[in-house]
Structures are given as C-alpha cells and as structure tokens.
Scaffold this active site. Structure first.
Site, PDB file in Angstrom:
ATOM      1  N   ARG A 120      16.780  50.098 -28.497  1.00 17.54           N
ATOM      2  CA  ARG A 120      16.147  50.960 -28.299  1.00 17.54           C
ATOM      3  C   ARG A 120      16.585  52.537 -28.808  1.00 17.54           C
ATOM      4  O   ARG A 120      16.411  52.968 -29.104  1.00 17.54           O
ATOM      5  CB  ARG A 120      15.982  51.210 -26.783  1.00 17.54           C
ATOM      6  CG  ARG A 120      15.537  50.042 -26.499  1.00 17.54           C
ATOM      7  CD  ARG A 120      14.823  50.356 -24.564  1.00 17.54           C
ATOM      8  NE  ARG A 120      13.708  51.633 -24.382  1.00 17.54           N
ATOM      9  CZ  ARG A 120      13.560  52.780 -23.323  1.00 17.54           C
ATOM     10  NH1 ARG A 120      14.679  51.991 -22.382  1.00 17.54           N
ATOM     11  NH2 ARG A 120      12.969  53.087 -22.747  1.00 17.54           N
ATOM     12  N   CYS A 164      18.939  59.013 -20.596  1.00 18.10           N
ATOM     13  CA  CYS A 164      18.304  57.781 -20.790  1.00 18.10           C
ATOM     14  C   CYS A 164      16.923  57.586 -21.586  1.00 18.10           C
ATOM     15  O   CYS A 164      16.864  58.808 -22.208  1.00 18.10           O
ATOM     16  CB  CYS A 164      19.085  56.648 -19.566  1.00 18.10           C
ATOM     17  SG  CYS A 164      17.521  57.150 -18.126  1.00 18.10           S
TER      18      CYS A 164
END
Length: 276
Positions: free
Chosen positions: A172, A230
C-alpha cells in the site's frame, strides 16, 4: 507486568478496572457481533464508528470524535473520573490503541492496553462471557488536546524536518494496491514501518529494546520530531504506543496524523508518491 498508562497482561488486570472491548472488523462479523459471541466478563463494547470517530469527510475515513459524543460513550460504558481503564481488541492493539490514545488525549492517563488482546486472554484459558455488560453510568469528563495531533500541512513538513511514519503494509505504501482508498501511494518523504513489525506472532508487543532498535533504524531518536499515520488514523495509534514502549517517546512528543492517507487524498492538489 503492569506499565502504567501503557500495557497490562492477562494476569495483572486490576480487579476494579473498567474493561472496554474495541474489536473492529473490516470483513466478516462486525465488532459488535464478535463481542456478542464472547468477550471478557464484565467488558462493555465500544464501537469505532459510533463512539470513537466522526463521520467520514475531509478529515478522512475516521476523523477524531466530537468530544461530547466520546464523553457520552465513555460514561455509558461505566468510566468514572477515577477509573482504571483496560482496553482490548482481538489481539495486536490495532483498534484498542485508538481508544488508549483518545482517553489520554482527553486527559485520562489511567488507561492500559491488554497486551495480546482477546487472543492472549483465551490462550491463558480464561473464560469468555456472552452476557452484555450493564454498567452503572460513569461521571467521566475529558477535554482533548493533551497529546499531539498534526494536520495535513504539519504532516507534510515533518516528512522533511523530522520523521513521518506510514504504518500501512509495504504494498500500500508503494502504491501497488489500495483496497480501501481511491488513490494509492503515500505522503512524499514518509518512511514505511508496517505496524505488524511492532508485535510478535501472538499479537503481543515486542520488548522495548527491540522496538527501540526498529525505530532508531528509521532515524528516530529521543529528540526527533515524529508523527505516525495509516489509512484512516486508527491503526497508527498502535505505533504511537510502540514508540512510547520503546522509550523514545517518554515525553509524549510523537504525534498522530488523524486524517492519515484517507484525509490526505481528499485534496487532489496534494502530491502523491509511489514506490519505495
């Protein structure tokens, strides 16, 4: 071993502690369904969407909650001004650290994360309950602002003047895949330290010296300006807890970027980096 304001193990939970279950599930049974199927006896369920975050928007998928909403949820769960609070999730503190952070940010320092979460509890042979908690309403009140949180511009500046830690999975971070947000990549200048590296295979946090070595390898020292993010501002709290455990953040300097990646990309004018 109890570490005030940080961790507690299964054998050291104070008998008078208020227990809060914060399990979260992106797939499969909801956190509430998991709670109903079995939880620590006496624990109340606290829902991330309803209690620990505002609705999605420019601040990301899980903006910090309105203090009034958060306070009402804590009182409904039986939290009092003098309460020792123990929070837990399924295991590696990916959700419970958010509640740990919020309570401390609102000025309640007597809160600990159950190391290893529900998995540690069941591994120790402890019983689960399916009886919903019915605590007496608490009198807790809190005011946010006791911990550091940074906005978009400060997060971008920290990527060059300090260390901005992206705790998501490497693929990611590199922009190879993005299962939750419409844009893949990372904040330019951020460094990747997946949160899975903070705990062992049982979901318990690694020893402080190991955590310290991990963060020092990223260039983090006791005087480094550092923030963590995050996808949504939830799981980054686990890395802030790990920084505190490592001894590199004794003064509470490490900041949360609540908007995180999902907030960063709400402005199409912000730059996006890909690759390592």
């Amino acid at each position: 071993m109890i570490r005030p304001g940080l961790l507690v193990d299964v054998d050291s939970i104070p008998g008078e502690a208020v227990l809060l279950d914060t399990r979260l599930a992106l797939t499969g049974p909801s956190g509430r369904d998991q709670y109903d199927a079995g939880h620590l006896p006496g624990a109340s369920y606290v829902d991330l969407d309803d209690d620990l975050a505002d609705p999605p928007g420019p601040g990301g998928r899980y903006p910090l909650p309105d203090p009034v909403t958060f306070g009402a949820a804590m009182r409904a769960a039986g939290v009092r001004r003098e309460s020792t609070v123990v929070v837990y999730d399924a295991g590696p503190a990916t959700a419970s650290a958010r509640l740990w952070w919020l309570l401390r940010d609102h000025g309640h320092d007597d809160v600990m994360v159950l190391d290893g979460g529900l998995a540690a509890w069941t591994a120790a042979g402890r019983p689960l309950s399916t009886k919903p908690a019915s605590p007496q309403a608490g009198d807790w009140v809190g005011v946010p602002g006791h911990l550091r949180a940074v906005g978009d511009d400060e997060a971008a500046a920290l990527a060059t003047s300090g260390v901005l830690v992206d705790v998501r999975a490497p693929e990611r971070f590199r922009g190879e895949t993005e299962p939750l947000d419409p844009v893949a990549g990372h904040v330019p200048g951020a460094v990747n330290a997946p949160l899975t590296g903070n705990t062992d295979e049982t979901g318990r946090f690694l020893p402080p010296r190991v955590l310290r070595s991990r963060f020092e390898a990223l260039g983090i020292r006791a005087d480094t300006a550092v923030a963590a993010y995050c996808g949504s501002g939830v799981t980054a709290c686990q890395t802030i807890l790990a920084l505190r455990l490592s001894g590199l953040d004794d003064d509470g300097r490490a900041a949360l970027y609540p908007g995180s990646w999902s907030g960063w990309i709400t402005d199409p004018g912000r730059p996006v980096a890909t690759g390592a």
